[in-house]
Design an enzyme around this catalytic site. Structure first.
Site, mmCIF file in Angstrom:
data_model
loop_
_atom_site.group_PDB
_atom_site.id
_atom_site.type_symbol
_atom_site.label_atom_id
_atom_site.label_comp_id
_atom_site.label_asym_id
_atom_site.label_seq_id
_atom_site.Cartn_x
_atom_site.Cartn_y
_atom_site.Cartn_z
ATOM 1 N N GLY A 1 29.289 0.422 -6.854
ATOM 2 C CA GLY A 1 28.334 1.496 -7.123
ATOM 3 C C GLY A 1 28.125 2.314 -5.855
ATOM 4 O O GLY A 1 28.548 1.913 -4.766
ATOM 5 N N GLN B 1 25.655 2.801 -3.901
ATOM 6 C CA GLN B 1 24.973 2.077 -2.816
ATOM 7 C C GLN B 1 25.491 0.641 -2.688
ATOM 8 O O GLN B 1 24.726 -0.277 -2.375
ATOM 9 C CB GLN B 1 23.457 2.074 -3.056
ATOM 10 C CG GLN B 1 22.752 3.354 -2.682
ATOM 11 C CD GLN B 1 22.785 3.625 -1.165
ATOM 12 O OE1 GLN B 1 22.996 2.745 -0.351
ATOM 13 N NE2 GLN B 1 22.580 4.879 -0.803
ATOM 14 N N SER B 2 26.762 0.441 -2.919
ATOM 15 C CA SER B 2 27.308 -0.916 -2.912
ATOM 16 C C SER B 2 27.184 -1.603 -1.550
ATOM 17 O O SER B 2 27.670 -1.083 -0.532
ATOM 18 C CB SER B 2 28.783 -0.845 -3.323
ATOM 19 O OG SER B 2 29.442 -2.052 -3.040
ATOM 20 N N ASN B 3 26.557 -2.770 -1.543
ATOM 21 C CA ASN B 3 26.509 -3.588 -0.324
ATOM 22 C C ASN B 3 27.892 -4.132 -0.009
ATOM 23 O O ASN B 3 28.266 -4.278 1.152
ATOM 24 C CB ASN B 3 25.578 -4.789 -0.519
ATOM 25 C CG ASN B 3 24.147 -4.363 -0.741
ATOM 26 O OD1 ASN B 3 23.609 -3.562 0.014
ATOM 27 N ND2 ASN B 3 23.525 -4.899 -1.781
ATOM 28 N N CYS C 1 30.783 -2.716 -0.616
ATOM 29 C CA CYS C 1 31.638 -1.690 -0.003
ATOM 30 C C CYS C 1 31.248 -1.464 1.461
ATOM 31 O O CYS C 1 32.111 -1.325 2.321
ATOM 32 C CB CYS C 1 31.572 -0.386 -0.802
ATOM 33 S SG CYS C 1 32.433 -0.528 -2.386
#
Ligand SMILES: *Cc1c(COP(=O)(O)O)cnc(C)c1O
Length: 340
Positions: free
Chosen positions: A75, A77-79, A81
């Site tokens: 997503g 705001q992916s942690n 990524c």
């Protein structure tokens, strides 16, 4: 270390482990159940949270295969990524992130995790939710594009959740077993290890670790997206591949997988007021800050279930704080409305 842990694949040491486990005294008094916190939010600072444990194994595999670039997805705001982009940079690898957003022509601002992705030099490719649903095709496209440029890419699945990444949580379970002995809380089986489930790798690893090391706990996941059926299948698939690949002498059945459904709320990464209020209350009570997307929802599920039935998780819960702090900043406006 038991026999089962002798086949551990190569690993890069980038996570700050062993993480602490400590009791939340005031919360335990309030709920009437012993609540312990496994501080996996302390696996690093910029590189924090559960994804770092998985990346130790995934990036070691990427390096062993001669990769110069990792591709992954999540997503906006992916942690995962963000952790991948930073961990890759630490290992001298480049990263390409497929980030999901409603309208790729107008991507979100560079705040929270996105800011850190950019700081790490990640190449961001914005994709629609429809493209994300077909992310395997999208991975292949990026893979070919990079190969044509003479690069050697390595694909890391959503959340780093596969048989390789799950090793991170097999080892976390070993830490928990040691923690329990140190704290003398291993005297009966009345302990539940509870964490948020977003792509399944953490819950899969904890369950595999429990079985491989014969740890006397229940492993429970709270899904923050999709539903119970989806995650039972997904976790089962990851565990089967793991058992087949590493021949660890155990098997995992669908019945072994326990998912608490019903707390997705308004949807993935969308927060309800009561969830944010629970996060705020815990910060005041214990000085522990959860994130809105994962740990906040899992925590809200835990306190809601306990308020309905004090015995539901047994005598104590070990809540795994899987990180995600940077996800709090994009909901600052919503949180501010609670401060009065
Ligand atoms: C990704 C993530 C989870 C979920 O873990 P999975 O292994 O993807 O199920 C939980 N908490 C945080 C903070 C995360 O970033």
């Amino acid at each position: 270390m038991v026999q089962n842990l002798l086949n551990i694949p190569p690993r890069l040491e980038i996570a700050r482990t062993k993480t602490p486990l400590h009791k939340l005294e005031r919360l335990s008094d309030k709920l009437g159940v012993e609540i312990y916190l496994k501080r996996d939010d302390l696996t690093g600072s910029e590189l924090s949270g559960n994804k770092v444990r998985k990346l130790e194994f995934l990036l070691a595999d990427a390096k062993a295969k001669g990769a110069d670039t990792v591709i992954t997805c999540g997503g906006a705001q992916s942690n995962h990524c963000r952790a991948t982009a930073l961990a890759a940079a630490r290992c001298g690898l480049k990263s390409v992130l497929l980030l999901r957003t409603a309208n790729p022509k107008h991507p979100p601002e560079a705040e929270g995790n996105i800011l850190l992705d950019k700081m790490a030099g990640a190449e961001i490719v914005w994709i629609t939710p429809e493209e994300y649903a077909n992310r395997f095709d999208r991975f292949e496209q990026e893979n070919s594009r990079l190969q044509q440029l003479g690069r050697t890419p390595y694909i890391i699945p959503e959340g780093g959740s596969n048989h390789i990444g799950s090793w991170g949580y097999v080892l976390a379970m070993e830490e928990i077993a040691t923690d329990m002995k140190d704290l003398k809380i291993d005297e009966n089986q009345d302990t539940t290890v509870l964490s948020a489930t977003g792509s399944g790798g953490t819950t899969a690893g904890l369950l595999l670790g429990k079985k491989m090391l014969d740890v006397d706990v229940n492993v429970v996941g709270v899904n923050v997206c999709d539903n119970e059926e989806y995650f039972v299948n997904e976790i089962h698939r990851i565990c089967e591949k793991f058992c087949l690949t590493y021949q660890v002498g155990i098997s995992v059945a669908k019945d072994d997988i326990c998912i608490i459904d019903g707390y997705v709320g308004d949807g993935y990464a969308l927060s309800r007021k009561e969830e944010l209020q629970a996060i705020y209350d815990l910060a005041k009570l214990e000085g522990i800050v959860l994130d809105p997307v994962y740990t906040g929802k899992a925590y809200y599920a835990m306190i809601s279930e306990i308020s309905r039935n004090k015995q539901v998780f047994g005598k104590r819960v070990i809540f795994v704080h899987t990180g995600g702090l940077f996800g709090l900043f994009p909901v600052a406006d919503q949180l501010t409305t609670l401060f009065k």
